[in-house]
Design an enzyme around this catalytic site. Structure first.
Site, PDB file in Angstrom:
ATOM      1  N   TYR A 159      49.551  38.190  35.973  1.00  0.00           N
ATOM      2  CA  TYR A 159      48.879  39.357  36.555  1.00  0.00           C
ATOM      3  C   TYR A 159      49.780  39.899  37.649  1.00  0.00           C
ATOM      4  CZ  TYR A 159      45.253  41.986  39.115  1.00  0.00           C
ATOM      5  OH  TYR A 159      44.515  42.958  39.740  1.00  0.00           O
ATOM      6  N   LYS A 207      50.210  38.726  50.137  1.00  0.00           N
ATOM      7  CA  LYS A 207      49.365  37.635  50.637  1.00  0.00           C
ATOM      8  C   LYS A 207      49.910  37.021  51.932  1.00  0.00           C
ATOM      9  CE  LYS A 207      47.524  36.780  46.005  1.00  0.00           C
ATOM     10  NZ  LYS A 207      46.141  37.169  45.945  1.00  0.00           N
ATOM     11  N   ASP A 220      57.646  37.945  40.533  1.00  0.00           N
ATOM     12  CA  ASP A 220      56.448  38.294  41.285  1.00  0.00           C
ATOM     13  C   ASP A 220      56.036  37.031  42.043  1.00  0.00           C
ATOM     14  OD1 ASP A 220      53.867  38.605  42.190  1.00  0.00           O
ATOM     15  OD2 ASP A 220      53.111  39.549  40.368  1.00  0.00           O
TER      16      ASP A 220
END
Ligand code: HOZ
Length: 438
Positions: free
Chosen positions: A147, A274, A242
Site C-alpha cells: 500500500y 509517520k 516506500d
C-alpha cells in the site's frame, strides 16, 4: 476479567456516524473487519491508550507507526508547544525545514536531496510522478498487498484497508488512470523480469515496501531486494523504497540500512512518513540529486503544498530524530528485544494450544497470521483465517490490548513498552487465543 464497558465510545461512534461516513476519517478505524465498536481515544501516554469509558490498553499499533518513542514523548510535545507559540503556519520557508532535512540525510545516505509533504500518500504519489518525469516512461510496477497511500494509480491490488475489505481497487479510479500500473506478486523476481520483457523501455519505476507492513508483516526473501536493484538498473528504471512504515523503525536508516549488506546499491528514491513527523502529518520523498532536481522550480515536474514543511511538523520531527540519533545504540536493541518477547511469546502460547499461527516479525513490527503456513506474499497472507483473527482481536481488546483492527496491518512496538507490557500482552493472549478458536 473486568466487564468491558464501552458505552461512551458507542455513543460517540453513533454521533460521529451522522456526520462522518462510517464515523471515521480512515476506513480501517471503524473496526468493520473485526466487529465490535471502535473505542474513542481520549488520551495516551507511553505504551498506553485511554478511551472515553476509562479503559486502558497496551497500545500495539502506535498510531499506525509514528509512536516509536511512545505517546506524548515529552521532547516532542515541548517542541510542538514552542513552535505553536510562534504561529502554526506561515506558507513560507523556515530554517527548520533545512534542519530536519539534514537529520533525514544523516540517517539515509541514499537521500541526497528531499522534499517535505504532508502525508505518505503525497510522498509516494509525488515520487511516482517524479520517476515518470525523469525517465519519460509511463509504467509503474507495484506489488500485490503493498500500500502506497490512496493516490488513484496506486490503489490497484493494494494492501491496508483495500485488502482488509477485500476489494480489488477503488470505485472512482478510471481504468485509464490505472492502466499503467502493473501489480505483481511480492517476492517473485521472475514476474518482474517478465514485466520488463513485456514493456521494454516503458517502465519508469518499481515501488515497494521493502518489508511489507500493509498486508501484515512480510519480509523480503533473501536476494529479492538485490534482485530488484539489479533488474531496475539493467532496464533503466528507478527503484523506489516506500519506507513510510519502516523508515527509522527497522533501523535509524530504515530497511535500506537493515538490509544494506545484501542490497549493495541503494534505492534511487525513498518515501518516508509517520516517525519523521513525530506524530504530526509529514511525508518525505527524496533520493538521487539528479532526479530530485527535476522538481519545480528547478525542473519540469510540478509538486506543491500549502502545509508542506509546516513549522509545527518540522519541530516535532526534529525533536524525534535528534532523540533517535542520539540514543540509537540503546533504542534499536531494546525495540528488538521487547518485540521478540511479545511476538515469540504469543507464538509459543499458540503452539502450546495447538493453534496454527504464523508469526512474521522484522525489528519492531510484526503480525500474527492465523494460518499454519508461511506467509511470504499477499496470496499466502490471504489464506489466513480472518474470522479467528477477528475473535482474537476482540478478546485482546476486552483484556486491555489494542491490536491493529485488521489481519492485514502490522503491529508496532515502542521504546515505552517493557517487561510489564510484555507480561500483560502474554496474559491477555493466553485467554484470547482460546476464545479465538472456539
Ligand atoms: N492505512 C493506514 C495504515 N496502513 C491506516 C491509517 C489509519 O486508519 O489511521
Amino acid at each position: 476479567m473486568m466487564p468491558f464497558v464501552t458505552t461512551r465510545s458507542r455513543a460517540l461512534q453513533q454521533r460521529a456516524e451522522t456526520l462522518l461516513p462510517g464515523g471515521v476519517d480512515s476506513p480501517v478505524r471503524a473496526f468493520r473487519a473485526v466487529g465490535g465498536h471502535p473505542p474513542f481515544v481520549e488520551s495516551a501516554e507511553g505504551a498506553y491508550l485511554r478511551d472515553a469509558d476509562g479503559n486502558h490498553y497496551v497500545d500495539l499499533f502506535g498510531s499506525w507507526g509514528p509512536m516509536l518513542l511512545g505517546h506524548a514523548f515529552p521532547p516532542v510535545v515541548e517542541a510542538i508547544r514552542e513552535a505553536a507559540g510562534r504561529s502554526p503556519s506561515f506558507g513560507a520557508s523556515t530554517a527548520s525545514e533545512y534542519e530536519l532535512a539534514a537529520l533525514v540525510r544523516q540517517c539515509f545516505p541514499s537521500i541526497e536531496k528531499l522534499r517535505f509533504v504532508s502525508s505518505g500518500t503525497e510522498a509516494c504519489m509525488s515520487a511516482i510522478r517524479l520517476a515518470r518525469g525523469f525517465t519519460n516512461r509511463p509504467f509503474v510496477i507495484k506489488f500485490e498487498g503493498c500500500y502506497h497511500g490512496h493516490a488513484d494509480a496506486l490503489l490497484v491490488k493494494a494492501g491496508s484497508g483495500v485488502a482488509t475489505f477485500g476489494i480489488p481497487g477503488s470505485a472512482g479510479v478510471p481504468a485509464e488512470t490505472a492502466m499503467h500500473t502493473l501489480a505483481l506478486p511480492y517476492n517473485d523476481l521472475e514476474a518482474v523480469q517478465q514485466a520488463f520483457d513485456a514493456h521494454p523501455e516503458l517502465i519508469a519505476c518499481v515501488i515497494l515496501e521493502p518489508v511489507v507492513g500493509n498486508a501484515g508483516t512480510i519480509a523480503p526473501a533473501p536476494g529479492y531486494l538485490a534482485g530488484l536493484r539489479a533488474l531496475t538498473q539493467e532496464h533503466g528504471a528507478l527503484l523506489i523504497f516506500d519506507e513510510v512504515m519502516t523508515g527509522f523503525r527497522l533501523a535509524l536508516g530504515g530497511a535500506q540500512e537493515r538490509f544494506k549488506a545484501e542490497l549493495g546499491t541503494l534505492p534511487d528514491l525513498t518515501t518516508l512518513g509517520k516517525i519523521v513527523g513525530g506524530g504530526l502529518p509529514v511525508g518525505v520523498f527524496g533520493g538521487r540529486a539528479d532526479v530530485m532536481d527535476c522538481l519545480a522550480p528547478l525542473g519540469p515536474v510540478y509538486q506543491a503544498g500549502t502545509l508542506s514543511g509546516n513549522p509545527l511538523a518540522m519541530a516535532a520531527g526534529i525533536a524525534m530524530l535528534q532523540k533517535l540519533i542520539e540514543h540509537r545504540e540503546e533504542i534499536y536493541p531494546k525495540l528488538e528485544r521487547t518485540t521478540a518477547a511479545i511476538a515469540d511469546g504469543v507464538a509459543r502460547l499458540a503452539a502450546e494450544q495447538g493453534i496454527g499461527l504464523t508469526t512474521n516479525r522484522v525489528g519492531s513490527m510484526f503480525t500474527w497470521f492465523f494460518t499454519p503456513n508461511p506467509v511470504t506474499d499477499f496470496a499466502s497472507a490471504s489464506a489466513s483465517d480472518t474470522a479467528r483473527f477477528a475473535r482474537f482481536h476482540r478478546g485482546m481488546m476486552e483484556r486491555g490490548v489494542w491490536l491493529p483492527p485488521s489481519q492485514y496491518e502490522a503491529a508496532f512496538v515502542s521504546t515505552a513498552h517493557g517487561e510489564d507490557e510484555v507480561e500483560k500482552v502474554l496474559a491477555a493472549a493466553k485467554e484470547a487465543l482460546r476464545d479465538a478458536v472456539r
